[in-house]
Design a protein around this motif. Structure first.
Motif, PDB file in Angstrom:
ATOM      1  N   ASN A 124       1.880  19.602   6.426  1.00 41.13           N
ATOM      2  CA  ASN A 124       3.245  19.174   6.126  1.00 41.13           C
ATOM      3  C   ASN A 124       3.334  17.644   6.120  1.00 41.13           C
ATOM      4  O   ASN A 124       4.000  17.045   6.953  1.00 41.13           O
ATOM      5  CB  ASN A 124       4.221  19.757   7.159  1.00 41.13           C
ATOM      6  N   PRO A 125       2.660  16.989   5.145  1.00 33.89           N
ATOM      7  CA  PRO A 125       2.739  15.534   5.089  1.00 33.89           C
ATOM      8  C   PRO A 125       4.185  15.087   4.823  1.00 33.89           C
ATOM      9  O   PRO A 125       4.910  15.754   4.085  1.00 33.89           O
ATOM     10  CB  PRO A 125       1.810  15.154   3.930  1.00 33.89           C
ATOM     11  N   ARG A 126       4.558  13.964   5.426  1.00 36.64           N
ATOM     12  CA  ARG A 126       5.945  13.491   5.306  1.00 36.64           C
ATOM     13  C   ARG A 126       5.987  12.006   4.963  1.00 36.64           C
ATOM     14  O   ARG A 126       5.203  11.224   5.509  1.00 36.64           O
ATOM     15  CB  ARG A 126       6.680  13.696   6.637  1.00 36.64           C
ATOM     16  N   GLU A 127       6.935  11.624   4.110  1.00 43.40           N
ATOM     17  CA  GLU A 127       7.181  10.206   3.872  1.00 43.40           C
ATOM     18  C   GLU A 127       7.618   9.540   5.167  1.00 43.40           C
ATOM     19  O   GLU A 127       8.434  10.079   5.917  1.00 43.40           O
ATOM     20  CB  GLU A 127       8.258  10.016   2.811  1.00 43.40           C
ATOM     21  N   ALA A 128       7.065   8.323   5.412  1.00 48.56           N
ATOM     22  CA  ALA A 128       7.459   7.562   6.597  1.00 48.56           C
ATOM     23  C   ALA A 128       8.234   6.303   6.223  1.00 48.56           C
ATOM     24  O   ALA A 128       9.214   5.960   6.869  1.00 48.56           O
ATOM     25  CB  ALA A 128       6.218   7.196   7.408  1.00 48.56           C
ATOM     26  N   GLY A 129       7.772   5.578   5.208  1.00 47.61           N
ATOM     27  CA  GLY A 129       8.435   4.338   4.822  1.00 47.61           C
ATOM     28  C   GLY A 129       8.121   3.999   3.380  1.00 47.61           C
ATOM     29  O   GLY A 129       7.258   4.612   2.756  1.00 47.61           O
ATOM     30  N   ARG A 130       8.832   2.997   2.846  1.00 45.97           N
ATOM     31  CA  ARG A 130       8.609   2.606   1.455  1.00 45.97           C
ATOM     32  C   ARG A 130       8.938   1.133   1.265  1.00 45.97           C
ATOM     33  O   ARG A 130       9.709   0.544   2.014  1.00 45.97           O
ATOM     34  CB  ARG A 130       9.431   3.469   0.502  1.00 45.97           C
ATOM     35  N   TYR A 131       8.307   0.543   0.244  1.00 44.86           N
ATOM     36  CA  TYR A 131       8.628  -0.825  -0.161  1.00 44.86           C
ATOM     37  C   TYR A 131       8.560  -0.896  -1.681  1.00 44.86           C
ATOM     38  O   TYR A 131       7.693  -0.283  -2.309  1.00 44.86           O
ATOM     39  CB  TYR A 131       7.650  -1.856   0.441  1.00 44.86           C
ATOM     40  N   GLY A 158       0.934  -8.408 -10.490  1.00 49.15           N
ATOM     41  CA  GLY A 158      -0.115  -9.057  -9.714  1.00 49.15           C
ATOM     42  C   GLY A 158      -0.286  -8.521  -8.311  1.00 49.15           C
ATOM     43  O   GLY A 158      -0.324  -7.302  -8.085  1.00 49.15           O
ATOM     44  N   LEU A 159      -0.385  -9.405  -7.342  1.00 48.61           N
ATOM     45  CA  LEU A 159      -0.697  -9.093  -5.952  1.00 48.61           C
ATOM     46  C   LEU A 159       0.567  -9.081  -5.103  1.00 48.61           C
ATOM     47  O   LEU A 159       1.340 -10.051  -5.119  1.00 48.61           O
ATOM     48  CB  LEU A 159      -1.684 -10.136  -5.402  1.00 48.61           C
ATOM     49  N   VAL A 160       0.772  -7.980  -4.362  1.00 48.92           N
ATOM     50  CA  VAL A 160       1.890  -7.883  -3.429  1.00 48.92           C
ATOM     51  C   VAL A 160       1.301  -7.565  -2.053  1.00 48.92           C
ATOM     52  O   VAL A 160       0.712  -6.503  -1.848  1.00 48.92           O
ATOM     53  CB  VAL A 160       2.893  -6.789  -3.850  1.00 48.92           C
ATOM     54  N   VAL A 161       1.437  -8.512  -1.116  1.00 48.44           N
ATOM     55  CA  VAL A 161       0.906  -8.352   0.238  1.00 48.44           C
ATOM     56  C   VAL A 161       2.047  -7.887   1.140  1.00 48.44           C
ATOM     57  O   VAL A 161       3.119  -8.499   1.159  1.00 48.44           O
ATOM     58  CB  VAL A 161       0.307  -9.667   0.763  1.00 48.44           C
ATOM     59  N   MET A 162       1.802  -6.790   1.876  1.00 48.59           N
ATOM     60  CA  MET A 162       2.837  -6.207   2.729  1.00 48.59           C
ATOM     61  C   MET A 162       2.346  -6.081   4.168  1.00 48.59           C
ATOM     62  O   MET A 162       1.175  -5.795   4.402  1.00 48.59           O
ATOM     63  CB  MET A 162       3.228  -4.817   2.197  1.00 48.59           C
ATOM     64  N   ASP A 163       3.254  -6.285   5.108  1.00 43.80           N
ATOM     65  CA  ASP A 163       2.991  -6.065   6.524  1.00 43.80           C
ATOM     66  C   ASP A 163       3.414  -4.635   6.854  1.00 43.80           C
ATOM     67  O   ASP A 163       4.565  -4.252   6.641  1.00 43.80           O
ATOM     68  CB  ASP A 163       3.779  -7.055   7.365  1.00 43.80           C
ATOM     69  N   VAL A 164       2.456  -3.836   7.370  1.00 44.06           N
ATOM     70  CA  VAL A 164       2.745  -2.438   7.683  1.00 44.06           C
ATOM     71  C   VAL A 164       2.562  -2.161   9.176  1.00 44.06           C
ATOM     72  O   VAL A 164       2.257  -1.039   9.570  1.00 44.06           O
ATOM     73  CB  VAL A 164       1.897  -1.468   6.829  1.00 44.06           C
ATOM     74  N   ALA A 165       2.754  -3.186  10.001  1.00 46.47           N
ATOM     75  CA  ALA A 165       2.658  -2.972  11.445  1.00 46.47           C
ATOM     76  C   ALA A 165       3.603  -1.852  11.868  1.00 46.47           C
ATOM     77  O   ALA A 165       3.269  -1.022  12.718  1.00 46.47           O
ATOM     78  CB  ALA A 165       2.977  -4.262  12.187  1.00 46.47           C
ATOM     79  N   ASP A 166       4.795  -1.817  11.270  1.00 45.73           N
ATOM     80  CA  ASP A 166       5.706  -0.683  11.412  1.00 45.73           C
ATOM     81  C   ASP A 166       5.586   0.142  10.145  1.00 45.73           C
ATOM     82  O   ASP A 166       6.121  -0.231   9.097  1.00 45.73           O
ATOM     83  CB  ASP A 166       7.141  -1.176  11.617  1.00 45.73           C
ATOM     84  N   ARG A 167       4.851   1.263  10.233  1.00 43.22           N
ATOM     85  CA  ARG A 167       4.608   2.073   9.031  1.00 43.22           C
ATOM     86  C   ARG A 167       5.891   2.648   8.440  1.00 43.22           C
ATOM     87  O   ARG A 167       5.920   3.046   7.282  1.00 43.22           O
ATOM     88  CB  ARG A 167       3.631   3.210   9.348  1.00 43.22           C
ATOM     89  N   THR A 168       6.952   2.680   9.220  1.00 49.92           N
ATOM     90  CA  THR A 168       8.214   3.207   8.704  1.00 49.92           C
ATOM     91  C   THR A 168       9.036   2.146   7.992  1.00 49.92           C
ATOM     92  O   THR A 168      10.046   2.462   7.364  1.00 49.92           O
ATOM     93  CB  THR A 168       9.065   3.810   9.849  1.00 49.92           C
TER      94      THR A 168
END
Length: 411
Positions: free
Chosen positions: A180-187, A228-238
């Protein structure tokens, strides 16, 4: 089988994948290759325990109008994308009609609750019995998924097409329960969420959508095609957050496809994909960025282009498509980079000096025996697509028409 060109590389084996010779992404686990198809729908399983004598052992058919082009393996699980079978649709017989438009517009999902005739989401298979995938879970995603980054554990990362968005966005997925995989967060980049009233600031023929992101630690390095390049911080996966967005298109051609971090050297390999025949989209590059400060990526070099033939005039797609992504448990190097160049085959680069990359190996397989790609105007020209390198050094390479090649690098 003799290659058209080889330097410091040799062919070891080949599989026609049970007659379904078209392949996109390939993953190898416990002696079995799992290959997503571009035209044959579904995915195939090939026994590669003896690389000189491979055996197709299974095929899982996709639902109607659906493709399974990308997949990932880890933890005795196989994750497979479900998305629109784009090239089976006559509207996209000319690839430019897909690559020069936002996916949400092209597929109709930008309009909320638009009707669709394909299956969309993330399928999970148990492969604890090697070569025998058994489906155990599914996560619906309204418009579908394009590609996944998952190396095991709780978190997977996908490019997701959602109702009301212009194109694919970044999504984190909680895999703690594989059934049951679930979405946690999005950007997403501001301007992509049409349903929320956002308006794109870019050209309607620019493809501002995530191909996929590679995650190292708490940083996601996103290849956002023409953005191009999009760098994201995912320390909080949500709650992923933007670190920096860098775009070089224009003046360069766009189509960013892979962003491979080399953390021990503070480098990032960034590949722009060639997507059109006959050099229509011009020269695409594999870049090297210095990312000592992840908020200020600086380009320092590009990989040299093949010099052994005039590939720009050979026909079909010419230019980079993929790099081996240094997955845990596979061949890992921060100085040797394996890449596919479509009609120019496989190219190996030594980046020990990041300011002066050099080609140290190449192999161009022979022309395919026939075409799986039945779109008008296609020619029997090699189109090396994805590449996966085992810890042993064996190299697995897919093709749009020619089956699965197994190679070795002798450098």
């Amino acid at each position: 089988m003799k290659p058209d060109y080889a330097r410091n590389m040799r062919l070891v084996g080949h599989s026609d994948q049970g007659g379904r010779r078209d392949g996109i992404q390939v993953m190898v686990e416990n002696g079995f290759a799992y290959v997503g198809h571009l035209f044959s729908k579904g995915f195939s399983v090939v026994d590669v325990r003896d690389p000189k004598n491979t055996k197709p052992v299974g095929y899982v058919e996709a639902p109607p109008n659906t493709w399974n082009v990308h997949l990932q393996v880890a933890d005795n699980l196989l994750l497979v994308i479900h998305g629109k079978d784009v090239f089976a649709d006559s509207a996209f017989a000319d690839e430019a009609s897909y690559y020069k438009a936002a996916a949400g517009t092209a597929l109709g999902t930008a309009a909320p609750k638009a009707e669709r005739d394909w299956d969309a989401g993330l399928a999970v298979y148990d492969i604890s019995t090697p070569g025998q995938p058994k489906r155990i879970g599914f996560m619906p995603v309204s418009g579908g998924i394009h590609r996944i980054w998952w190396t095991g554990g709780q978190w997977a990362y996908v490019s997701a097409l959602l109702d009301g968005f212009t194109d694919f966005i970044f999504m984190t997925v909680d895999m703690s329960d594989p059934t049951n995989p679930r979405e946690a967060g999005r950007y997403w980049l501001p301007g992509m969420n049409l349903e929320a009233g956002e308006k794109p600031s870019w050209s309607p023929v620019a493809k501002y959508g995530l191909h996929h992101a590679i995650v190292n630690g708490d940083t996601a390095w996103g290849a956002w095609r023409d953005a191009g390049l999009v760098v994201m911080d995912v320390a909080d996966r949500t709650d992923p957050k933007l670190v920096v967005h860098r775009n070089w298109s224009p003046p360069f051609q766009g189509g960013t496809h892979n962003c491979l971090p080399l953390p021990d050297r503070d480098l990032l390999v960034v590949l722009d994909e060639a997507v059109l025949d006959d050099f229509e989209d011009g020269l695409k590059n594999i870049w090297l960025f210095d990312v000592k400060d992840r908020a200020n990526p600086v380009p320092v070099a590009t990989m040299p282009v093949p010099q052994d033939a005039d590939y720009a005039r050979k026909g079909a797609h010419y230019g980079p498509h993929n790099v081996h992504e240094n997955r845990p448990g596979t061949f890992q190097s921060s100085s040797i980079i394996f890449s596919t160049w479509q009609n120019a085959g496989v190219r190996v680069f030594d980046i020990s000096d990041q300011y002066r990359p050099k080609e140290v190996g190449a192999l161009v397989p022979p022309a395919p025996q026939g075409l799986m790609d039945q779109r008008p105007g296609k020619k029997p020209i090699i189109q090396s697509c994805d590449i996966f390198v085992e810890a042993s050094g064996l190299i697995y390479v897919t093709d749009y028409n020619a089956g699965l090649y197994i190679m070795e690098y002798d450098g």
